[in-house]
Enzyme design. Structure first.
Site, PDB file in Angstrom:
ATOM      1  N   GLY A 155       7.813  -5.700 -11.170  1.00 37.65           N
ATOM      2  CA  GLY A 155       7.076  -5.008 -12.241  1.00 37.65           C
ATOM      3  C   GLY A 155       6.594  -3.638 -12.199  1.00 37.65           C
ATOM      4  NE  ARG A 156       1.623  -2.177 -14.723  1.00 41.19           N
ATOM      5  CZ  ARG A 156       1.241  -3.192 -15.308  1.00 41.19           C
ATOM      6  NH1 ARG A 156       1.490  -3.621 -16.458  1.00 41.19           N
ATOM      7  NH2 ARG A 156       0.155  -3.800 -14.641  1.00 41.19           N
ATOM      8  CB  ILE A 157       3.381  -1.803  -8.443  1.00 42.08           C
ATOM      9  CG1 ILE A 157       2.059  -1.609  -8.997  1.00 42.08           C
ATOM     10  CG2 ILE A 157       3.394  -1.420  -6.937  1.00 42.08           C
ATOM     11  CD1 ILE A 157       0.935  -2.440  -8.528  1.00 42.08           C
ATOM     12  NE  ARG A 177       6.890 -14.184 -12.679  1.00 42.16           N
ATOM     13  CZ  ARG A 177       5.732 -13.948 -13.260  1.00 42.16           C
ATOM     14  NH1 ARG A 177       5.000 -14.958 -13.702  1.00 42.16           N
ATOM     15  NH2 ARG A 177       5.437 -12.711 -13.716  1.00 42.16           N
ATOM     16  CB  ALA A 237       1.633  -8.147  -3.096  1.00 41.35           C
ATOM     17  NE  ARG A 238      -5.513  -9.588  -4.735  1.00 36.06           N
ATOM     18  CZ  ARG A 238      -5.225  -8.077  -5.137  1.00 36.06           C
ATOM     19  NH1 ARG A 238      -4.755  -7.577  -4.473  1.00 36.06           N
ATOM     20  NH2 ARG A 238      -6.133  -8.220  -6.034  1.00 36.06           N
ATOM     21  CD  GLU A 267      -7.469  -8.400   2.151  1.00 36.17           C
ATOM     22  OE1 GLU A 267      -8.464  -7.747   1.464  1.00 36.17           O
ATOM     23  OE2 GLU A 267      -6.273  -8.293   1.893  1.00 36.17           O
ATOM     24  CG  HIS A 285      -6.907  -4.549  -0.152  1.00 39.79           C
ATOM     25  ND1 HIS A 285      -7.349  -5.785  -0.335  1.00 39.79           N
ATOM     26  CD2 HIS A 285      -6.550  -4.054  -1.108  1.00 39.79           C
ATOM     27  CE1 HIS A 285      -6.734  -6.143  -1.510  1.00 39.79           C
ATOM     28  NE2 HIS A 285      -6.371  -5.176  -2.119  1.00 39.79           N
ATOM     29  CB  ILE A 286      -6.775   1.829   1.585  1.00 40.25           C
ATOM     30  CG1 ILE A 286      -5.760   1.863   2.800  1.00 40.25           C
ATOM     31  CG2 ILE A 286      -8.395   1.476   2.061  1.00 40.25           C
ATOM     32  CD1 ILE A 286      -5.819   3.089   3.635  1.00 40.25           C
TER      33      ILE A 286
END
Ligand code: GLV
Length: 320
Positions: A155-157, A177, A237-238, A267, A285-286
């Site tokens: 995607g964009r990132i 995807r 990502a997550r 987290e 997470h920065i």
């Protein structure tokens, strides 16, 4: 009477000023995270809220907040929001796409370089007073230049990460995807491959996918086993996209060489084993945290809330 809104965590002054022009604002500038109970209690009489990814918006909360019309996340990811429950109750939800792509891609590279070149491990060793002089074999790392970069999520990132790979003369492979346009592939010099091939060929694998039920544990023990023993995994990502327990095992066993992580399952209570491992670079997470980016994200959330409660048409609606 002005609509009433809640700002769940500390934000910049200009954000509060913007909101105060339109709303009665209650804000948690002490910045102590509100638990589920406290959040529901404070939102019970509100029309809207600026929220963060540590605030869970689900059916149980919505059922207790009958006035609520909009929740505006200061984040592009919105796995903290039950979108279907919001839709069913006519609550608008928004996110902050676009403004954090470049900062997040910069940080992906910070992790790639720090992990490949063992920067934090070497610094900790130096700070501990253990450096006695130059040695040929000191902190031998992995080449980034000329390596094969695998991007999972284009995607964009992911695309911003790929653009930066050019200066490092890398082979760029990706899996997504949907295959991206041929013109984009060409401009990024990136080749689409299956997930299996991506895992097998990447020297450095970066994860840039949203966290959804489909991406839960997308990288677990079987996928880690498919990677090269000298491979490096980067997750900005997550938490939850990676099975952290499987990753700890892979890092211990040498299934892969190293990892650079900005996000974790559960987290901020990451697995304590990560802290014991030398071959992992850990950040709290920065990835989007530059002064200008975080200001833009917070302002974008505020502007979404103003639009939601005044026109009913916030620009970054995810419940549309
Ligand atoms: C940060 O993690 C975001 O989703 O914006």
């Amino acid at each position: 009477m002005k609509p009433r809104v809640l700002v769940t965590r500390e934000v910049f002054d200009e954000v509060l000023e913007c909101l105060a022009r339109h709303f009665d604002v209650e804000s948690n500038q002490d910045d102590v995270p509100l638990g589920a109970e406290e959040l529901a209690r404070r939102l019970a009489d509100k029309d809207g809220a600026v929220i963060t990814l540590s605030d869970r918006i689900d059916e149980a909360l919505l059922a207790r907040c009958p006035r609520l019309k909009a929740v505006c996340n200061i984040a592009v990811g919105y796995n903290n929001i039950d979108v279907a429950a919001c839709r069913a109750r006519g609550v608008m939800a928004t996110n902050t796409p676009g403004v954090l792509d470049e900062a997040t891609a910069d940080f992906t590279w910070a992790l790639i370089l720090a992990t490949a070149r063992r920067l934090t491990e070497a610094e900790a060793w130096l700070r501990a007073g253990r450096w006695e002089g130059w040695k040929l074999k000191q902190f031998l790392g992995h080449d980034v230049h000329g390596a094969t970069l695998g991007i999972l999520g284009m995607g964009r990132i992911g695309q911003a990460v790929a653009r930066r790979a050019r200066g490092f003369d890398m082979t760029v492979l990706y899996h997504n995807r949907r295959r991206v346009d041929a013109a984009i592939e060409q401009s990024l010099n990136a080749r689409y491959v299956s997930l299996d091939e991506l895992l097998a060929r990447a020297d450095i694998l970066t994860l840039n996918v949203p966290y959804t039920p489909e991406t839960h544990h997308l990288i677990g023990a079987p996928q880690l086993r498919r990677m090269k023993p000298n491979a490096i995994l980067i997750n900005v990502a997550r938490g939850g996209v990676v099975d952290d327990r499987a990753l700890v095992e892979a890092l211990k066993q040498g299934t892969i060489a190293a990892a650079g992580l900005d996000v974790y399952e559960n987290e901020p209570k990451l697995l304590p084993e990560f802290l014991e491992l030398k071959n992992v670079v850990l950040a709290p997470h920065i990835a989007s945290s530059t002064e200008s980016t975080r200001r833009r994200m917070a302002m974008m959330a505020a502007e979404n809330l103003v639009a939601a409660l005044t026109t009913g048409k916030p620009p970054n609606l995810i419940t549309g």
